[in-house]
Motif scaffolding. Structure first.
Motif, mmCIF file in Angstrom:
data_model
loop_
_atom_site.group_PDB
_atom_site.id
_atom_site.type_symbol
_atom_site.label_atom_id
_atom_site.label_comp_id
_atom_site.label_asym_id
_atom_site.label_seq_id
_atom_site.Cartn_x
_atom_site.Cartn_y
_atom_site.Cartn_z
ATOM 1 N N GLN A 111 52.975 70.225 35.989
ATOM 2 C CA GLN A 111 51.854 70.959 35.514
ATOM 3 C C GLN A 111 52.687 72.213 35.087
ATOM 4 O O GLN A 111 52.348 72.969 33.861
ATOM 5 C CB GLN A 111 50.605 71.012 36.311
ATOM 6 C CG GLN A 111 49.889 69.798 36.357
ATOM 7 C CD GLN A 111 48.693 70.145 37.411
ATOM 8 O OE1 GLN A 111 47.514 70.309 37.129
ATOM 9 N NE2 GLN A 111 49.118 69.828 38.598
ATOM 10 N N HIS A 138 46.826 67.307 45.014
ATOM 11 C CA HIS A 138 47.296 67.628 43.945
ATOM 12 C C HIS A 138 46.680 66.673 42.829
ATOM 13 O O HIS A 138 46.369 67.107 41.694
ATOM 14 C CB HIS A 138 48.825 67.880 43.657
ATOM 15 C CG HIS A 138 49.446 68.721 44.638
ATOM 16 N ND1 HIS A 138 49.025 69.961 44.753
ATOM 17 C CD2 HIS A 138 50.303 68.561 45.421
ATOM 18 C CE1 HIS A 138 49.877 70.717 45.888
ATOM 19 N NE2 HIS A 138 50.549 69.626 46.326
ATOM 20 N N HIS A 192 43.055 67.551 41.810
ATOM 21 C CA HIS A 192 42.968 68.621 41.176
ATOM 22 C C HIS A 192 43.348 68.518 39.802
ATOM 23 O O HIS A 192 43.011 69.108 38.861
ATOM 24 C CB HIS A 192 43.371 69.868 41.771
ATOM 25 C CG HIS A 192 42.626 70.252 43.112
ATOM 26 N ND1 HIS A 192 41.592 70.778 43.180
ATOM 27 C CD2 HIS A 192 42.862 70.000 44.452
ATOM 28 C CE1 HIS A 192 41.052 71.056 44.151
ATOM 29 N NE2 HIS A 192 41.885 70.099 45.030
ATOM 30 N N ARG A 216 41.614 69.170 36.115
ATOM 31 C CA ARG A 216 42.298 70.308 35.422
ATOM 32 C C ARG A 216 42.521 69.833 33.736
ATOM 33 O O ARG A 216 42.288 70.908 33.219
ATOM 34 C CB ARG A 216 43.367 70.748 35.987
ATOM 35 C CG ARG A 216 44.012 72.068 35.362
ATOM 36 C CD ARG A 216 45.140 72.710 36.459
ATOM 37 N NE ARG A 216 44.736 73.179 37.711
ATOM 38 C CZ ARG A 216 45.313 72.849 38.821
ATOM 39 N NH1 ARG A 216 46.211 72.189 38.750
ATOM 40 N NH2 ARG A 216 44.578 73.522 40.056
ATOM 41 N N ILE A 274 45.420 69.234 32.347
ATOM 42 C CA ILE A 274 46.682 69.371 31.636
ATOM 43 C C ILE A 274 47.149 68.286 30.858
ATOM 44 O O ILE A 274 46.934 67.050 31.493
ATOM 45 C CB ILE A 274 47.630 70.087 32.521
ATOM 46 C CG1 ILE A 274 47.190 71.521 32.963
ATOM 47 C CG2 ILE A 274 48.898 70.224 31.780
ATOM 48 C CD1 ILE A 274 47.978 72.451 34.038
ATOM 49 N N TYR A 311 43.582 71.714 29.037
ATOM 50 C CA TYR A 311 43.472 72.945 29.865
ATOM 51 C C TYR A 311 44.068 73.925 28.835
ATOM 52 O O TYR A 311 43.424 75.032 28.784
ATOM 53 C CB TYR A 311 44.216 72.646 31.121
ATOM 54 C CG TYR A 311 44.311 74.186 32.008
ATOM 55 C CD1 TYR A 311 42.996 74.375 32.903
ATOM 56 C CD2 TYR A 311 45.369 74.707 31.854
ATOM 57 C CE1 TYR A 311 43.271 75.665 33.391
ATOM 58 C CE2 TYR A 311 45.237 76.032 32.744
ATOM 59 C CZ TYR A 311 44.473 76.393 33.453
ATOM 60 O OH TYR A 311 44.436 77.474 34.241
ATOM 61 N N MET A 313 47.495 81.130 36.974
ATOM 62 C CA MET A 313 46.377 79.914 37.146
ATOM 63 C C MET A 313 46.359 80.114 38.585
ATOM 64 O O MET A 313 47.421 80.333 39.445
ATOM 65 C CB MET A 313 47.445 78.810 36.994
ATOM 66 C CG MET A 313 47.560 78.091 35.589
ATOM 67 S SD MET A 313 48.245 76.720 35.285
ATOM 68 C CE MET A 313 47.139 75.433 36.216
ATOM 69 N N GLU A 335 45.202 74.787 43.429
ATOM 70 C CA GLU A 335 44.317 74.257 44.503
ATOM 71 C C GLU A 335 44.901 74.660 45.899
ATOM 72 O O GLU A 335 44.105 74.714 46.881
ATOM 73 C CB GLU A 335 44.246 72.812 44.484
ATOM 74 C CG GLU A 335 45.703 72.012 44.333
ATOM 75 C CD GLU A 335 46.305 71.926 42.998
ATOM 76 O OE1 GLU A 335 45.776 72.766 42.096
ATOM 77 O OE2 GLU A 335 46.908 71.002 42.837
ATOM 78 N N ASP A 336 46.124 74.839 46.171
ATOM 79 C CA ASP A 336 46.788 75.551 47.460
ATOM 80 C C ASP A 336 47.973 76.277 47.251
ATOM 81 O O ASP A 336 48.430 76.338 46.292
ATOM 82 C CB ASP A 336 46.969 74.113 48.322
ATOM 83 C CG ASP A 336 47.768 72.954 47.735
ATOM 84 O OD1 ASP A 336 48.689 73.461 47.150
ATOM 85 O OD2 ASP A 336 47.500 71.959 48.038
ATOM 86 N N ALA A 368 50.911 74.034 45.707
ATOM 87 C CA ALA A 368 50.704 74.160 44.076
ATOM 88 C C ALA A 368 51.207 75.337 43.695
ATOM 89 O O ALA A 368 51.788 75.339 42.605
ATOM 90 C CB ALA A 368 49.470 73.545 43.838
ATOM 91 N N LEU A 403 54.102 74.987 40.635
ATOM 92 C CA LEU A 403 53.916 75.136 39.420
ATOM 93 C C LEU A 403 54.856 76.260 38.937
ATOM 94 O O LEU A 403 55.349 76.001 37.626
ATOM 95 C CB LEU A 403 52.264 75.542 38.812
ATOM 96 C CG LEU A 403 51.633 74.409 38.739
ATOM 97 C CD1 LEU A 403 50.350 74.115 39.858
ATOM 98 C CD2 LEU A 403 50.600 74.774 37.582
#
Lengths: 281, 581
Positions: A74, A101, A104, A108, A110, A250, B245, B248-249, B252, B256
């Motif tokens: 992502q 993940h 989510h 999300r 994407i 997204y 962004m 979630e945690d 992540a 990302l």
């Protein structure tokens, strides 16, 4: 246009007969048939037998860590919206350590594809129970047969808002390629779960097992509920595109004119600095 | 005539304590004073005592001060908790039924009770009660009212004429009350003339410096005291084609950002202790796969959930060593809010040049409290994108599959952007050869380990440390070196000055900004023939351990520690110094 030779990376070390070979071929064929060049893709994989796919396909690849291919993929897509991004890994990687993940990413939306090689076992660590192992499944990692029930991956992504959900089977490469092509072209998060027999450690979910039980659908279900209902009726053993919905992805929804990579070496933007400092006075 | 004022407002959370404090602080900034602040707060939304402390001086200061000259009490605890810090002749302003001034002879302070709520209601704006108190405070130090009125018009512009009018009236009421009841207590603050000052927090400076250095993406998870970095950039990044962004945690959050860096973007994540624990595996991946990443760790009281809204400096070893195996990394720790801007900017250069994780350490004291900062210089830190290849340069390699990890003299391999036509390459968290493919070959492994772990040896920021002493004393020739990091800068600096004034031993103050790799050569010279005393907010003396690990100072070094969740006060520092020296 790319050929199969252009897409060949390191020599695979999967066991002969492993279902993952067909999945990799399905991804490569999809890239060719859709007319893309290898550099237009980024293939991000997790850890496990399946995680090696990023080394075996010649592309821009990132062999990451266990369970994190989806968040990293992502980030790659956020950084460069022009790339076709594929995350790939196994059922342990995606539905065990990386399940959070996955949920989510589904909501999300994407624009990327997540291809899961589901062999319902931990292969590379030599045969432990996975989050997809059936109730009653016997492995060396449990003192008795599996007392837990398996994760339902496609119902999870459907119910959490994924805009493309499909299921394939390593034994049907024609359908598989069709699904992966559609998943790559889908604008939004596409989840493809693929039954991929582990010929070495999983003596239950074999090619014969799937051949006898799988049913295939030609058209996606019209609603999420209908897809879930059918999957429940058939113990999840349904292949084909299960659900697709066209919705802004997204990045489109953010409505930002993305320009992240173009930062140049040189002095800081003096005008911007001066302007932004004003608000701290 | 006074040269400084120390002021505090205290009350229950949710009562506008913060905004009252901030308003008075910004007023003083407008008058040209140097202002340092400190906020005390609890991990809850409503209720619980909170306070906002400030010190304004005519010359630059970096510490919110030990004492309180004016205390505005909006709850009972304000006095109970802060009474021991009142200066001689302090004034306490309290809500009461009538205006009344009471002298406490024993403790040498005055209490002025005043019906703030009633008076504000009479003006038609009950919310303006704190403005009356600001008016009283301003009049007590004889600030000219006109500039304050102008400032009020500016900050309440969006709220309309009526709000502006009642707030100006509230301030006027405060001035009137001072004239009528407190005129004998007025002590004018000497005029200041500090120009081009900004007033911001360490979090804001870090976020601002990052944006100016070309950071275009931040992914993170909410956590005190780092959330403000994410919130600030969320507002500012879209205008430059980037975004934030909230994911979630924590895992992540870093993943990302690593993904975005991999695709050629200057990207970061921000967190605090619990988050840095969760991000540890991904930090290792960035080190192994040689992907740049900037991680801001705003430390708070640990371990575990610890003291989530309190100050501590106890993640040092985690930031330097945390992750399995061995990776290259750089750990920086700005000493002031001003430095936070420049060090954040430099961290992106280092991350891209050395292709490794760069951790920017902050602490709650530095992150959440605002201070005056001189305007930034756009020329001090230039953007350098390191060995990032252009499409043209890439062609010259004539490679079918680009060797991402090729061996070079400096251990740093050229890096194509993902998506470039001639730049297909493999990035990997496995041990790999030059082409990125998995290897278990022992010789190749040794070469790759050396390549990675030796490439950051020369890494050096513009100012790896700050070194100061009192006027007339050469910092290189003192008896004792006080060594600190992060937000303790102001307190240690003032303590050093006081110690030198006492005139027994001579002292200098060293504040280390590059913790890893340490600037060993320079420190080694500096440490010769001196006693070293580290001053740090943790139990185990992590800074002392780090220095001892790299420098032969075992017989000349000790530490002063404090781990109660609060920053050092100068008086406690001096008391502890007495015991050590």
């Amino acid at each position: 246009m790319a050929t199969m030779k252009d897409l060949r990376g390191d020599a695979p070390t999967w066991c002969p007969g492993c279902g993952h070979f067909s999945i990799m071929a399905g991804i490569q064929k999809s890239m060719i048939e859709l007319g893309y060049e290898p550099h237009e893709f980024a293939i991000i994989s997790g850890i496990g037998c399946s995680g090696k796919v990023s080394e075996y396909i010649r592309s821009n690849s990132f062999h990451t860590i266990h369970g994190r291919s989806v968040p990293i993929a992502q980030g790659v897509k956020m950084g460069n919206p022009n790339l076709k991004v594929i995350a790939s890994g196994g059922d342990g990687d995606g539905y065990g350590i990386g399940l959070g993940h996955f949920v989510h990413a589904s909501r999300r939306n994407i624009d990327m594809s997540y291809i899961v090689m589901d062999n319902s076992i931990y292969g590379l660590t030599k045969g432990q129970t996975s989050p997809r192992s059936e109730h009653g499944f016997v492995t060396k990692s449990a003192s008795s047969e599996n007392k837990e029930y398996p994760v339902d991956p496609v119902c999870t992504s459907i119910i959490n808002g994924a805009t493309f959900v499909a299921q394939g089977y390593s034994g049907n490469i024609k359908q598989l390629t069709h699904i992966i092509k559609r998943a790559i072209e889908h604008r939004g998060f596409s989840h493809v779960n693929i039954f991929s027999p582990c010929v070495t450690f999983n003596k239950v979910n074999t090619y014969d097992y799937y051949k006898e039980r799988l049913i295939s659908i030609e058209e996606p279900f019209h609603t999420r509920d209908a897809a879930i209902q059918s999957l429940r009726e058939h113990h999840g053993l349904v292949t084909g595109i299960l659900f697709e919905e066209l919705r802004d992805d997204y990045q489109t929804k953010l409505g930002i004119d993305f320009d992240m990579q173009s930062v140049q070496s040189g002095e800081m933007d003096h005008e911007r600095l001066t302007l932004m400092q004003e608000r701290f006075k | 005539m006074r040269t400084s004022i120390e002021w505090m407002v205290g009350g229950q959370q949710g009562e506008g304590i913060d905004s009252t404090g901030e308003l008075f602080a910004r007023t003083l900034v407008r008058y040209g004073y140097s202002v340092s602040t400190y906020k005390q707060f609890m991990s809850r939304i409503k209720g619980g005592h909170t306070n906002y402390k400030l010190k304004a001086t005519i010359q630059r200061n970096y510490y919110a001060g030990d004492e309180i000259d004016i205390l505005l009490c909006l709850d009972k605890e304000s006095l109970e908790k802060n009474e021991s810090n009142l200066s001689k002749g302090a004034l306490i302003i309290q809500e009461g039924t009538v205006e009344n001034l009471i002298r406490n002879e024993e403790k040498q302070y005055d209490i002025f009770t005043v019906p703030l709520k009633k008076l504000a209601s009479e003006l038609g704006n009950p919310l303006a009660k704190n403005m009356i108190a600001i008016g009283i405070s301003s009049a007590l130090v004889d600030l000219p009212k006109e500039l304050l009125n102008h400032f009020i018009s500016e900050i309440f512009e969006k709220k309309g004429e009526e709000v502006i009018r009642t707030n100006i009236q509230a301030v006027a009421k405060g001035y009137e009350l001072t004239t009528n009841f407190l005129s004998h207590l007025v002590s004018p603050l000497e005029k200041a003339d500090l120009k081009d000052q900004l007033f911001m927090s360490g979090n804001e400076a870090t976020a601002f410096g990052s944006l100016m250095a070309g950071c275009r993406f931040l992914s993170a998870y909410p956590i005190t005291p780092a959330s403000e970095i994410m919130e600030w950039l969320a507002k500012e990044l879209p205008a430059v084609g980037g975004t934030v962004m909230q994911v979630e945690d924590e895992i992540a959050g870093i993943c990302l950002a690593i993904g975005a860096n991999y695709s050629g973007v200057r990207a970061m994540t921000s967190t605090s202790g619990p988050g840095i624990s969760l991000k540890t595996e991904a930090i290792g991946m960035a080190g192994m796969s040689e992907v740049p990443i900037v991680i801001v760790n705003s430390q708070r009281g640990g371990p575990s959930t610890g003291l989530p809204t309190k100050h501590e400096q106890s993640d040092l070893q985690h930031m330097i060593y945390g992750t399995h195996g061995e990776i290259p990394r750089i750990v920086l720790y700005p000493s002031t809010i001003e430095e936070a801007f420049y060090i954040a900017a430099e961290s992106f250069n280092l991350a891209e040049y050395y292709q490794c994780p760069v951790i920017v350490a902050l602490d709650l004291g530095l992150s959440m409290n605002k201070m005056t900062v001189p305007s930034f210089n756009s020329k001090r830190v230039e953007i350098h994108r390191g060995k990032l290849l252009t499409e043209e340069e890439l062609k010259l390699y004539k490679e079918d599959f680009f060797s991402r990890y090729r061996f070079t003299d400096d251990g740093i391999s050229p890096r194509p952007l993902v998506g470039m036509k001639n730049g297909l390459h493999l990035t990997s968290s496995n041990e790999h050869g030059e082409d990125g493919y998995i290897t278990e070959d022992p010789e190749l492994r040794i070469k790759m380990m050396r390549k990675r772990l030796e490439k950051t040896k020369e890494a050096m920021i513009q100012e790896p440390f700050k070194l100061q002493s009192s006027t007339g004393i050469s910092p290189k020739e003192v008896d004792i070196l006080l060594v600190g990091m992060g937000s303790t800068f102001g307190a240690i600096n003032e303590a050093m000055t006081k110690l030198n004034e006492q005139g027994r031993e001579t002292y200098a103050h060293l504040h280390i900004q590059q913790l890893y790799p340490l600037p060993l050569e320079q420190l080694s010279d500096l440490f010769e023939n001196k006693r070293i005393i580290t001053i740090e907010n943790n139990y185990t003396s992590q800074l002392l351990i780090l220095l001892k690990q790299h420098l032969p100072i075992h017989n000349q070094a000790e530490s002063i520690v404090q781990f109660d969740g609060n920053p050092f006060m100068i008086k406690t520092l001096l008391e502890q110094m007495k015991k050590v020296v």
